[in-house]
Design a protein around this motif. Structure first.
Motif, PDB file in Angstrom:
ATOM      1  N   ILE B  83       0.824  -1.189   0.000  1.00 49.02           N
ATOM      2  CA  ILE B  83       0.000   0.000   0.000  1.00 49.02           C
ATOM      3  C   ILE B  83       0.867   1.251   0.000  1.00 49.02           C
ATOM      4  O   ILE B  83       0.539   2.247  -0.636  1.00 49.02           O
ATOM      5  N   ARG B  84       2.008   1.176   0.678  1.00 46.55           N
ATOM      6  CA  ARG B  84       2.877   2.349   0.685  1.00 46.55           C
ATOM      7  C   ARG B  84       3.283   2.717  -0.738  1.00 46.55           C
ATOM      8  O   ARG B  84       3.347   3.876  -1.095  1.00 46.55           O
ATOM      9  N   ARG B  85       3.554   1.680  -1.545  1.00 48.32           N
ATOM     10  CA  ARG B  85       3.925   1.963  -2.923  1.00 48.32           C
ATOM     11  C   ARG B  85       2.737   2.471  -3.737  1.00 48.32           C
ATOM     12  O   ARG B  85       2.909   3.152  -4.730  1.00 48.32           O
ATOM     13  N   ARG B  86       1.538   2.095  -3.325  1.00 50.95           N
ATOM     14  CA  ARG B  86       0.365   2.460  -4.105  1.00 50.95           C
ATOM     15  C   ARG B  86      -0.218   3.816  -3.723  1.00 50.95           C
ATOM     16  O   ARG B  86      -1.040   4.357  -4.455  1.00 50.95           O
ATOM     17  N   LYS B  87       0.175   4.342  -2.580  1.00 54.17           N
ATOM     18  CA  LYS B  87      -0.498   5.538  -2.070  1.00 54.17           C
ATOM     19  C   LYS B  87      -0.445   6.694  -3.056  1.00 54.17           C
ATOM     20  O   LYS B  87      -1.378   7.456  -3.179  1.00 54.17           O
ATOM     21  N   LYS B  88       0.668   6.793  -3.772  1.00 54.96           N
ATOM     22  CA  LYS B  88       0.841   7.870  -4.733  1.00 54.96           C
ATOM     23  C   LYS B  88      -0.300   7.835  -5.760  1.00 54.96           C
ATOM     24  O   LYS B  88      -0.911   8.851  -6.072  1.00 54.96           O
ATOM     25  N   GLU B  89      -0.568   6.619  -6.225  1.00 54.02           N
ATOM     26  CA  GLU B  89      -1.634   6.433  -7.202  1.00 54.02           C
ATOM     27  C   GLU B  89      -2.987   6.866  -6.623  1.00 54.02           C
ATOM     28  O   GLU B  89      -3.748   7.584  -7.265  1.00 54.02           O
ATOM     29  N   PHE B  90      -3.239   6.434  -5.385  1.00 59.82           N
ATOM     30  CA  PHE B  90      -4.515   6.795  -4.769  1.00 59.82           C
ATOM     31  C   PHE B  90      -4.605   8.294  -4.574  1.00 59.82           C
ATOM     32  O   PHE B  90      -5.670   8.901  -4.751  1.00 59.82           O
ATOM     33  N   GLY B  91      -3.492   8.908  -4.181  1.00 61.33           N
ATOM     34  CA  GLY B  91      -3.461  10.356  -4.000  1.00 61.33           C
ATOM     35  C   GLY B  91      -3.817  11.049  -5.295  1.00 61.33           C
ATOM     36  O   GLY B  91      -4.583  12.012  -5.329  1.00 61.33           O
ATOM     37  N   LEU B  92      -3.287  10.546  -6.394  1.00 62.88           N
ATOM     38  CA  LEU B  92      -3.550  11.121  -7.710  1.00 62.88           C
ATOM     39  C   LEU B  92      -5.037  10.995  -8.054  1.00 62.88           C
ATOM     40  O   LEU B  92      -5.666  11.953  -8.493  1.00 62.88           O
ATOM     41  N   TYR B  93      -5.600   9.821  -7.831  1.00 63.96           N
ATOM     42  CA  TYR B  93      -7.030   9.624  -8.071  1.00 63.96           C
ATOM     43  C   TYR B  93      -7.823  10.631  -7.257  1.00 63.96           C
ATOM     44  O   TYR B  93      -8.795  11.212  -7.721  1.00 63.96           O
ATOM     45  N   ASN B  94      -7.362  10.807  -6.011  1.00 63.28           N
ATOM     46  CA  ASN B  94      -8.033  11.706  -5.091  1.00 63.28           C
ATOM     47  C   ASN B  94      -8.014  13.133  -5.626  1.00 63.28           C
ATOM     48  O   ASN B  94      -9.032  13.823  -5.668  1.00 63.28           O
ATOM     49  N   ILE B  95      -6.825  13.565  -6.107  1.00 64.92           N
ATOM     50  CA  ILE B  95      -6.691  14.915  -6.645  1.00 64.92           C
ATOM     51  C   ILE B  95      -7.525  15.065  -7.917  1.00 64.92           C
ATOM     52  O   ILE B  95      -8.136  16.093  -8.161  1.00 64.92           O
ATOM     53  N   LEU B  96      -7.583  14.004  -8.689  1.00 58.12           N
ATOM     54  CA  LEU B  96      -8.351  14.048  -9.936  1.00 58.12           C
ATOM     55  C   LEU B  96      -9.853  14.003  -9.706  1.00 58.12           C
ATOM     56  O   LEU B  96     -10.620  13.990 -10.658  1.00 58.12           O
ATOM     57  N   GLY B  97     -10.261  13.916  -8.451  1.00 56.91           N
ATOM     58  CA  GLY B  97     -11.669  14.059  -8.171  1.00 56.91           C
ATOM     59  C   GLY B  97     -12.383  12.825  -7.653  1.00 56.91           C
ATOM     60  O   GLY B  97     -13.593  12.818  -7.513  1.00 56.91           O
ATOM     61  N   MET B  98     -11.637  11.775  -7.395  1.00 53.05           N
ATOM     62  CA  MET B  98     -12.297  10.615  -6.783  1.00 53.05           C
ATOM     63  C   MET B  98     -12.372  10.862  -5.294  1.00 53.05           C
ATOM     64  O   MET B  98     -11.401  11.308  -4.696  1.00 53.05           O
ATOM     65  N   ASN B  99     -13.504  10.546  -4.697  1.00 54.16           N
ATOM     66  CA  ASN B  99     -13.508  10.664  -3.251  1.00 54.16           C
ATOM     67  C   ASN B  99     -13.070   9.349  -2.634  1.00 54.16           C
ATOM     68  O   ASN B  99     -12.832   8.360  -3.321  1.00 54.16           O
ATOM     69  N   LYS B 100     -12.978   9.363  -1.319  1.00 52.73           N
ATOM     70  CA  LYS B 100     -12.426   8.207  -0.622  1.00 52.73           C
ATOM     71  C   LYS B 100     -13.310   6.968  -0.827  1.00 52.73           C
ATOM     72  O   LYS B 100     -12.836   5.846  -0.808  1.00 52.73           O
ATOM     73  N   LYS B 101     -14.603   7.248  -1.055  1.00 50.73           N
ATOM     74  CA  LYS B 101     -15.516   6.136  -1.258  1.00 50.73           C
ATOM     75  C   LYS B 101     -15.177   5.405  -2.566  1.00 50.73           C
ATOM     76  O   LYS B 101     -15.145   4.185  -2.628  1.00 50.73           O
ATOM     77  N   ASN B 102     -14.880   6.221  -3.613  1.00 48.72           N
ATOM     78  CA  ASN B 102     -14.517   5.620  -4.895  1.00 48.72           C
ATOM     79  C   ASN B 102     -13.228   4.821  -4.772  1.00 48.72           C
ATOM     80  O   ASN B 102     -13.120   3.707  -5.287  1.00 48.72           O
ATOM     81  N   ILE B 103     -12.267   5.408  -4.063  1.00 44.35           N
ATOM     82  CA  ILE B 103     -11.001   4.696  -3.857  1.00 44.35           C
ATOM     83  C   ILE B 103     -11.261   3.402  -3.107  1.00 44.35           C
ATOM     84  O   ILE B 103     -10.688   2.357  -3.403  1.00 44.35           O
ATOM     85  N   GLY B 104     -12.181   3.511  -2.131  1.00 44.73           N
ATOM     86  CA  GLY B 104     -12.561   2.317  -1.386  1.00 44.73           C
ATOM     87  C   GLY B 104     -13.081   1.226  -2.320  1.00 44.73           C
ATOM     88  O   GLY B 104     -12.783   0.047  -2.133  1.00 44.73           O
ATOM     89  N   ARG B 105     -13.839   1.646  -3.349  1.00 41.55           N
ATOM     90  CA  ARG B 105     -14.361   0.631  -4.271  1.00 41.55           C
ATOM     91  C   ARG B 105     -13.244  -0.020  -5.072  1.00 41.55           C
ATOM     92  O   ARG B 105     -13.266  -1.237  -5.305  1.00 41.55           O
ATOM     93  N   ILE B 106     -12.263   0.794  -5.478  1.00 45.81           N
ATOM     94  CA  ILE B 106     -11.116   0.199  -6.185  1.00 45.81           C
ATOM     95  C   ILE B 106     -10.428  -0.812  -5.276  1.00 45.81           C
ATOM     96  O   ILE B 106     -10.144  -1.946  -5.662  1.00 45.81           O
ATOM     97  N   LEU B 107     -10.191  -0.368  -4.042  1.00 47.12           N
ATOM     98  CA  LEU B 107      -9.509  -1.252  -3.095  1.00 47.12           C
ATOM     99  C   LEU B 107     -10.305  -2.523  -2.861  1.00 47.12           C
ATOM    100  O   LEU B 107      -9.741  -3.621  -2.760  1.00 47.12           O
ATOM    101  N   PHE B 108     -11.627  -2.340  -2.785  1.00 50.33           N
ATOM    102  CA  PHE B 108     -12.481  -3.492  -2.564  1.00 50.33           C
ATOM    103  C   PHE B 108     -12.289  -4.511  -3.697  1.00 50.33           C
ATOM    104  O   PHE B 108     -12.086  -5.700  -3.451  1.00 50.33           O
ATOM    105  N   TRP B 109     -12.311  -4.013  -4.930  1.00 53.59           N
ATOM    106  CA  TRP B 109     -12.148  -4.925  -6.051  1.00 53.59           C
ATOM    107  C   TRP B 109     -10.749  -5.531  -6.088  1.00 53.59           C
ATOM    108  O   TRP B 109     -10.583  -6.690  -6.449  1.00 53.59           O
ATOM    109  N   GLU B 110      -9.781  -4.742  -5.695  1.00 53.67           N
ATOM    110  CA  GLU B 110      -8.421  -5.301  -5.622  1.00 53.67           C
ATOM    111  C   GLU B 110      -8.357  -6.446  -4.629  1.00 53.67           C
ATOM    112  O   GLU B 110      -7.737  -7.477  -4.879  1.00 53.67           O
TER     113      GLU B 110
END
Lengths: 252, 665
Positions: B83-110
């Protein structure tokens, strides 16, 4: 004999399957005398970064040759290239390229340590340079603890410490505020007056106005050059910006 | 198949980070495979129908609990690397307008994808390997087994439930860590360097003190019964101390090396030391985890292999003959003994069973407390009052006539003289006093089999002192009651196969048990039946030990691999700069080697030191299992250390090659 001679330099980049090719440098010729301070200017895409990479021996030309102190780059074996670069060339980068794992002092020592210099001599070689660059009190600090200008001075010290024939600077003021830029440029003028040859690639007219000669690159060739002679920095500045305007208008 | 948006993002996320995900998924799969196999063996029919299988199943059940706890902790720990390596990606998604819930869905599918991949792989591998491990285990237990293949759906279900649960926890944990950080932190999480750490002497000293304390516990244990509990105390202390020492010790060491100018400003060490200092704390924790895993591997494999290879000797020790009878009786009348003996002899003759090597002796014994080397307290109540069990010992008297007959010697003793043999305790000195009776010890018997006839004395954890005397003493308590317990030991060899052996033993038992009176105790043993218990149980231990060691080793390898990969990505830019200012490719290699010698040798070295100090404790615990062979233990330990070190070095070499490829491109 000139310190550095650049003869008929050509660099063609090919795409992976060789269908398309881009000519970054067409035919670049110039020479640098000992003690000169040269600025190379040109727009983005004019080939100046390519030129600097080739001068730094980081890249190989498609055609043409570079001779430093009578020694042709093409004669140097690739296994010895790193050593050659380390011993004869000093680098100053736009982004400083200091390592945050090292204190400033250790950053400056890095090329010497890599060259196998005895630990006893390190301090001896650093002291005069640090004094001249005004960073003696900062040596124990880490890059993330000092300002951009201070970082760049440490990077200059790192370039100087190996006593290189020539210093290659790539947009050295690009990441600095105007005050730090001025300080750095004055510093370059100072070390140039002490006999250090400097070759600088820059966008900045102000930076170029400190140089003793300015080369303009356009479409892969040296298009024009200006000697400073007895001009003041301000006069030089004016002349460079006139030339740039001319270049931008089409130049013919 | 067309995937939805989130599953597709999740799939891409895994694919792009395959260098990190593949080893992680492999580890998940390995763990679930091992879990399935253990669960299958522990709950399956096969073992419960074999002799000695029940105790084996208990051991295996213990094993899958260990795997369960371990894989839970370990997967959660290694997932944080990912996850430490992935955080950058999640941060980018976050900046691009995904909220934490959306990120949660990605994580869920992962989570779902990795769960499905690792469980499918793990269970398939588990099913395929379960037959092989069944055969292997049965072979170790020296049992026959058929070749039919079977799948235990119960175990499949258990495995799925357990690992879904673990992945669920991991998912929740990641969600929490993402929810509580802002996008900028996320983007930078990867590159966040540690501030130059201060060497913390206090932690270092605490580590040394705790470690010293744990080592003292380990080497001063005298009595194997309390050793089991203390062992766990010592283990916990050692784990704490290892973390403290590795975290502060590695900082201290690197700081000292940095002060040594001639060492530090050498191109071999310059870069490696500075990088070690730079990420010292994380490094220390990683090294400590590797050290503890390696210690676990070493302890597990050396102990269980020693049990396995020592099981035959332990069995021979416990069963010196094929058939053994032990009959505890009261008083001094031996007519019943004569009856039993003639019954056995007659039956054997009648059935035409060939027999040989008949030995018998009547021991007269009493429990006592060995208060000093040459004094034994025989007051039973006083003995009971002693808090420490380690003074308890049995005094077993054997008459000189029986001894002479048994050994073919011709020794005569005066009434106050004795020969002695100490079983699992120190030899006697010049004299031995018990109550008001004193004997001069005129000889220490060298051959154990001269007096010890296996049985109770050997399998009991209480030590025994054998005294060969001219005349049986009479020892009474205050009330004048006879304190002595008498026991007839009788044993012989017969050559019977397993079934005939069990049948004959059973038949004779039926008769003999009907002929003893209440208060007396009779029991018979055959080596054939004991063999299944000993070899079976110890074989299971070894099998389980090997599986667990394998899992621990895989885990250690994964941590080493992640360390190298993560550090490789972090160092990539730095090595790029260094190459620009004059670092050659050979210098990079030399620098990596120096790093290995400075710090990577630490975990395995400390693990070996841990093992050396655990050695006396392991030895005492093995005594409980009847493994007395010190040489075997030493050689098993040495071989385990050697093999582990080799594996460690090889793994390190391979992973540092990966590191080299990343940083040098």
């Amino acid at each position: 004999m000139s310190l550095l001679e650049v003869n008929g330099l050509k660099k063609v980049y090919k795409t992976r399957f060789g269908h398309n090719s881009v000519e970054a440098l067409k035919d670049v010729n110039f020479s640098v005398e000992q003690g000169e301070y040269i600025a190379i200017m040109g727009e983005s895409g004019s080939g100046k970064t390519t030129l600097l990479n080739i001068l730094a021996a980081l890249d190989k030309p498609t055609e043409g040759n570079i001779i430093l102190e009578g020694k042709s780059f093409s004669q140097i074996k690739s296994s010895q290239m790193v050593e050659f670069r380390r011993d004869h060339l000093g680098f100053v980068f736009q982004e400083f390229n200091l390592l945050d794992t090292f204190s400033l002092e250790d950053n400056i020592y890095l090329p010497l340590v890599l060259a196998g210099e005895s630990p006893k001599n390190l301090k001896k070689r650093l002291d005069p340079i640090a004094k001249r660059l005004g960073i003696s009190s900062l040596l124990k600090k880490y890059p993330y603890e000092v300002s951009g200008g201070q970082k760049q001075r440490a990077a200059v010290a790192r370039a100087l410490i190996t006593n290189p024939e020539i210093i290659l600077a790539d947009e050295p003021t690009g990441a600095l505020d105007s005050k730090s830029s001025d300080e750095l440029l004055n510093l370059f003028s100072e070390i140039n007056q002490l006999g250090q040859t400097i070759l600088m690639v820059t966008h900045s007219t102000k930076a170029a106005s400190h140089a003793s000669r300015v080369l303009f690159i356009k479409d892969g060739v040296v298009f024009h050059q200006i000697y400073k002679g007895n001009m003041t920095n301000e006069q030089m500045y004016q002349k460079i910006s006139d030339t740039l305007t001319l270049l931008a208008q089409g130049g013919e | 198949m067309k995937l939805g948006f989130y599953p597709r993002l999740a799939k891409e996320g895994i694919r792009k980070n395959k260098q990190l995900y593949i080893p992680y998924l492999l580890t998940c799969a390995c763990m679930s495979a091992v879990f399935y196999i253990l669960n299958y063996l522990a709950t399956g029919d096969l073992l419960s129908h074999t002799h000695g299988g029940e105790s084996a199943q208990t051991v295996l059940a213990l094993g899958f609990v260990v795997i369960l706890i371990f894989s839970g902790i370990f997967l959660i720990y290694t997932n944080s690397f990912l996850i430490r390596r992935r955080k950058k990606e999640f941060g980018l998604y976050n900046i691009l307008g995904m909220n934490k819930k959306n990120i949660g869905r990605i994580l869920f599918w992962e989570t779902i994808i990795s769960l499905v991949i690792s469980l499918t792989g793990g269970i398939l591998a588990g099913i395929l390997l379960s037959k092989g491990s069944e055969l292997l285990l049965m072979n170790m237990m020296e049992n026959e087994v058929g070749f039919h293949m079977s799948i235990s759906w119960g175990s499949v279900l258990t495995t799925i439930v357990v690992y879904t649960f673990i992945h669920g926890i991991i998912f929740l944990k990641t969600m929490v860590s993402i929810t509580f950080s802002n996008p900028i932190e996320l983007v930078r999480a990867d590159t966040f360097g540690e501030k130059n750490p201060k060497a913390n002497w206090l932690l270092g000293i605490a580590g040394v003190v705790i470690l010293g304390f744990a080592y003292i516990i380990a080497i001063t244990i005298r009595d194997p019964i309390s050793a089991l509990f203390l062992f766990f105390v010592a283990v916990v202390l050692v784990i704490i101390a290892t973390y403290l020492l590795m975290i502060s010790g590695s900082v201290l060491m690197c700081k000292l090396l940095q002060k040594n100018k001639n060492y530090y400003y050498n191109k071999k060490h310059f870069v490696s030391i500075s990088q070690l200092v730079y990420r010292m704390k994380r490094n220390g924790a990683g090294l400590a985890s590797i050290c503890i895993l390696m210690t676990m591997v070493l302890v597990t494999i050396s102990t269980t292999s020693c049990m396995y290879f020592g099981s035959r000797a332990a069995m021979e020790h416990r069963y010196p003959r094929d058939y053994m009878v032990q009959y505890d009786f009261q008083g001094t009348d031996t007519t019943k003994v004569d009856e039993l003996r003639s019954y056995i002899m007659d039956t054997l003759k009648e059935k035409n069973v060939e027999y040989s090597d008949v030995v018998e002796e009547i021991t007269t014994s009493l429990p006592g407390a060995r208060l000093s080397k040459d004094y034994i307290e025989i007051d039973y109540n006083a003995v009971n009052g002693y808090s420490s069990l380690d003074k308890l010992c049995y005094i077993r008297f054997v008459s000189i006539d029986e001894y002479n007959q048994h050994t073919g010697k011709n020794i005569t003793l005066k009434d106050d003289e004795c020969l002695s043999y100490s079983l699992r305790t120190d030899d006697l000195g010049k004299t031995i006093t018990m109550g008001n009776k004193e004997y001069k010890v005129i000889e220490i018997i060298e051959q154990e089999e001269d007096v010890v006839l296996g049985g109770d004395a050997v399998s009991d954890i209480v030590p025994s002192i054998y005294l060969v005397v001219n005349q049986m003493p009479s020892i009474t308590n205050d009330k004048g009651e006879d304190m002595l317990e008498r026991c007839w030991h009788f044993c012989l060899n017969w050559k019977l196969d397993k079934e005939a052996d069990a049948l004959l033993d059973q038949e004779m038992n039926d008769y003999m048990f009907n002929n003893i009176v209440p208060g007396e105790r009779l029991f018979t043993d055959t080596k054939e039946q004991g063999r299944s218990d000993y070899i079976g149980l110890y074989g299971t231990f070894f099998y389980l030990g090997s599986l667990l060691s394998f899992v621990f080793l895989i885990s250690a390898v994964l941590i080493i691999y992640y360390k190298q990969i993560c550090e490789g990505y972090e160092d990539e830019a730095r090595f790029n700069i260094m190459q620009k200012v004059g670092m050659k490719k050979e210098d990079i290699k030399k620098s990596i080697n120096s790093q290995m010698l400075t710090i990577f040798i630490f975990p395995i070295a400390l693990a070996v030191v841990h093992l050396v100090f655990a050695f006396p404790m392991i030895q005492k615990i093995l005594l409980l299992f009847g493994i007395l062979d010190l040489k075997l233990l030493i050689s098993m330990t040495a071989i385990s250390c050697l093999i582990c070190t080799i594996i460690y070095v090889v793994v390190y070499k391979i992973t540092s090659n990966t590191y080299y490829k990343i940083v040098s491109h």
